[in-house]
Design an enzyme around this catalytic site. Structure first.
Site, PDB file in Angstrom:
ATOM      1  N   CYS A 178       0.822  -1.217   0.000  1.00  0.00           N
ATOM      2  CA  CYS A 178       0.000   0.000   0.000  1.00  0.00           C
ATOM      3  C   CYS A 178       0.851   1.261   0.000  1.00  0.00           C
ATOM      4  O   CYS A 178       0.474   2.265  -0.614  1.00  0.00           O
ATOM      5  CB  CYS A 178      -0.962  -0.005   1.185  1.00  0.00           C
ATOM      6  SG  CYS A 178      -0.146  -0.068   2.780  1.00  0.00           S
ATOM      7  N   HIS A 185      -1.686   1.508   7.382  1.00  0.00           N
ATOM      8  CA  HIS A 185      -2.078   1.357   5.982  1.00  0.00           C
ATOM      9  C   HIS A 185      -1.960   2.729   5.329  1.00  0.00           C
ATOM     10  O   HIS A 185      -2.207   3.747   5.973  1.00  0.00           O
ATOM     11  CB  HIS A 185      -3.523   0.843   5.931  1.00  0.00           C
ATOM     12  CG  HIS A 185      -4.077   0.694   4.548  1.00  0.00           C
ATOM     13  ND1 HIS A 185      -3.484  -0.099   3.592  1.00  0.00           N
ATOM     14  CD2 HIS A 185      -5.165   1.250   3.957  1.00  0.00           C
ATOM     15  CE1 HIS A 185      -4.196  -0.024   2.469  1.00  0.00           C
ATOM     16  NE2 HIS A 185      -5.222   0.785   2.673  1.00  0.00           N
TER      17      HIS A 185
END
Ligand SMILES: [Zn+2]
Length: 333
Positions: free
Chosen positions: A40, A280
């Protein structure tokens, strides 16, 4: 200076749900990127690079030799950014992820976006055979600073020039503004109690002050909000940091004469979600010539608003890297 922005609300975006991309007039402007493991962070950075045409144009000039290996970072970055514009290209960035993996930026490791931003840019410059082009890429992001150490005894000032490719701004407990963070960055700090500096005139260590000065700012300014603090263990600061969609140059107090018509315009925000241990990354991007924001979370992309971006001022989902483009207000008066 009055900024007149044309809001292109009449543009109709075409969204393909199966592949997750947005097209305008037949051109893909945002596309989702598959997460291959823990990629990510790389995906979020790729989204920001894809809306940096200044970088894309320089990479497009790069013509590596026929035998250029698969693990050449500038070549793979160029190919990936090109493929991201092509909605028919499915696994657009897998080769780039593999290439970084080869250079110890592993797919299955959680990364720090600021560190990976530097490493991708450094590898891109280092592996380019065309050194003039590499230099142009360096200049695109180069922030020139000067460290001034002043001896408190004899007031001798010793200056050391330095270059950064992102501006690291410390965050204080409580509410912050980008302006207050820049002020702290350039504030004079005392150096005492074991931190004294050697003074060339006094020929001995003396109590001194230390100050960073901004000498010049680049066409593309990356601001790193230092949300991770290590006090024995690393924790994330969730404090409020407000930032504008445009920044006036005078907040930076740059040494060289400022062009009053220049200002910075925000076009990408790398967002960190979660804690220092488990996080994230996603991105808000605003493609050029378009004042509509988009949100990219790996393979998912959706339209967004400036109000959505402002939600990243504090809390769990916070802005971590801000990318601003230098603009000239001349045309709009
Ligand atoms: Zn001295």
């Amino acid at each position: 200076m009055g900024l007149t922005w044309i809001k292109m609300t009449s543009i109709r975006y075409f969204r393909c749900y199966s592949l997750d991309y947005y097209r305008v007039y037949g051109k893909t402007i945002v596309r989702g990127l598959t997460n291959y493991g823990l990629t990510c962070c790389i995906n979020a950075l790729l989204q920001s690079f894809s809306v940096t045409p200044e970088l894309r144009e320089l990479l497009n000039k790069y013509r590596p030799a026929e035998e250029a290996e698969q693990n050449n970072v500038p070549m793979q970055l160029k190919n990936t950014l090109r493929a991201m514009e092509d909605s028919n290209h499915h696994s657009s960035h897998r080769d780039f992820i593999d290439c970084l993996h080869h250079h110890s930026i592993y797919r299955s490791t959680e990364h720090d976006a600021d560190e990976i931003f530097h490493r991708i840019l450094n590898l891109t410059q280092k592996q380019m055979t065309d050194k003039d082009l590499a230099e142009e890429i360096r200049k695109l992001y180069e922030i020139k600073v000067e460290t001034e150490v002043m001896c408190k005894e004899c007031t001798l000032i010793q200056k050391t020039p330095n270059s950064l490719s992102s501006l690291p701004l410390a965050i204080h407990e409580g509410d912050n503004t980008l302006e207050s963070c820049v002020q702290s960055f350039t504030q004079q700090q005392p150096l005492m109690y074991g931190d004294e500096c050697y003074c060339d005139r006094c020929m001995m260590k003396q109590p001194s002050t230390h100050q960073l000065k901004l000498v010049s700012l680049p066409p593309v300014l990356c601001i790193h909000l230092k949300r991770f603090r290590n006090d024995g263990f690393t924790r994330k600061l969730r404090n409020r940091v407000t930032f504008g969609e445009t920044l006036q140059m005078n907040i930076f107090n740059v040494g060289q004469s400022e062009n009053a018509k220049e200002y910075y315009s925000l076009y990408a925000v790398i967002v960190h979600i979660g804690t220092a241990l488990c996080g994230h990354y996603t991105t808000y991007i605003r493609p050029t010539h378009d004042h509509n924001w988009f949100y990219a979370d790996d393979s998912t992309v959706r339209q967004a608003t400036w109000e959505n971006v402002q939600e990243t001022y504090k809390g769990d989902r916070t802005a971590y890297l801000l990318l601003y483009r230098k603009m000239s207000g001349g045309a709009s008066g």
